[in-house]
Design a protein around this motif. Sequence first.
Motif, PDB file in Angstrom:
ATOM      1  N   ASP A  16       0.803  -1.221   0.000  1.00 11.65           N
ATOM      2  CA  ASP A  16       0.000   0.000   0.000  1.00 11.65           C
ATOM      3  C   ASP A  16       0.841   1.278   0.000  1.00 11.65           C
ATOM      4  O   ASP A  16       0.309   2.381  -0.089  1.00 11.65           O
ATOM      5  N   PRO A  18       2.730   2.906  -2.246  1.00 13.13           N
ATOM      6  CA  PRO A  18       2.596   3.904  -3.317  1.00 13.13           C
ATOM      7  C   PRO A  18       1.169   4.411  -3.529  1.00 13.13           C
ATOM      8  O   PRO A  18       0.936   5.263  -4.392  1.00 13.13           O
ATOM      9  N   LEU A  19       0.215   3.931  -2.742  1.00 17.41           N
ATOM     10  CA  LEU A  19      -1.190   4.267  -2.966  1.00 17.41           C
ATOM     11  C   LEU A  19      -1.613   5.516  -2.203  1.00 17.41           C
ATOM     12  O   LEU A  19      -1.136   5.767  -1.100  1.00 17.41           O
ATOM     13  N   ASP A  20      -2.551   6.279  -2.792  1.00 18.43           N
ATOM     14  CA  ASP A  20      -3.160   7.395  -2.062  1.00 18.43           C
ATOM     15  C   ASP A  20      -4.272   6.840  -1.173  1.00 18.43           C
ATOM     16  O   ASP A  20      -4.590   5.654  -1.215  1.00 18.43           O
ATOM     17  N   ASP A  21      -4.864   7.686  -0.336  1.00 20.44           N
ATOM     18  CA  ASP A  21      -5.855   7.227   0.641  1.00 20.44           C
ATOM     19  C   ASP A  21      -7.068   6.563  -0.001  1.00 20.44           C
ATOM     20  O   ASP A  21      -7.578   5.568   0.513  1.00 20.44           O
ATOM     21  N   ALA A  22      -7.519   7.089  -1.137  1.00 23.89           N
ATOM     22  CA  ALA A  22      -8.685   6.497  -1.811  1.00 23.89           C
ATOM     23  C   ALA A  22      -8.376   5.078  -2.269  1.00 23.89           C
ATOM     24  O   ALA A  22      -9.198   4.164  -2.116  1.00 23.89           O
ATOM     25  N   ASN A  23      -7.183   4.873  -2.802  1.00 20.14           N
ATOM     26  CA  ASN A  23      -6.819   3.533  -3.272  1.00 20.14           C
ATOM     27  C   ASN A  23      -6.461   2.597  -2.129  1.00 20.14           C
ATOM     28  O   ASN A  23      -6.652   1.385  -2.238  1.00 20.14           O
ATOM     29  N   VAL A  24      -5.969   3.124  -1.022  1.00 19.32           N
ATOM     30  CA  VAL A  24      -5.739   2.284   0.161  1.00 19.32           C
ATOM     31  C   VAL A  24      -7.076   1.758   0.667  1.00 19.32           C
ATOM     32  O   VAL A  24      -7.201   0.584   1.027  1.00 19.32           O
ATOM     33  N   THR A  25      -8.093   2.610   0.669  1.00 19.89           N
ATOM     34  CA  THR A  25      -9.431   2.180   1.077  1.00 19.89           C
ATOM     35  C   THR A  25      -9.952   1.095   0.148  1.00 19.89           C
ATOM     36  O   THR A  25     -10.498   0.082   0.608  1.00 19.89           O
ATOM     37  N   HIS A  48       1.261   2.399   6.872  1.00 15.91           N
ATOM     38  CA  HIS A  48       0.157   3.278   6.500  1.00 15.91           C
ATOM     39  C   HIS A  48      -0.934   3.220   7.576  1.00 15.91           C
ATOM     40  O   HIS A  48      -1.503   2.163   7.840  1.00 15.91           O
ATOM     41  N   THR A  51      -4.414   1.771   6.526  1.00 16.05           N
ATOM     42  CA  THR A  51      -4.416   0.306   6.416  1.00 16.05           C
ATOM     43  C   THR A  51      -4.477  -0.321   7.806  1.00 16.05           C
ATOM     44  O   THR A  51      -5.255  -1.239   8.047  1.00 16.05           O
TER      45      THR A  51
END
Length: 84
Positions: A16, A18-25, A48, A51
């Motif tokens: 997770d 390299p992901l932004d918050d929307a993609n982590v969700t 993160h 996460t």
Amino acid sequence: MFLTSPSPICILDEVDAPLDDANVTRFCNLLSELIKITRTKFIIVTHHALTMSKMNRLYGITMPEKGVSQLVAVDLEKAEKLVA
């Protein structure tokens, strides 16, 4: 492919990061669905906070004094019940 041949345990290391918050969700929601379908236990190594907030149980290593490592475990479901 994972749904066709799931494993009992899957270890994911910093996937997770390299992901932004929307993609982590979205990633955490995908894991929740996979757990329901496959009953796989996921071990996720992450820094993160989002996460970590979605997980059932957290484990960490702390060093209270130089050269001495200590395992810290928190069951978030039990902690929620204690707060309530």
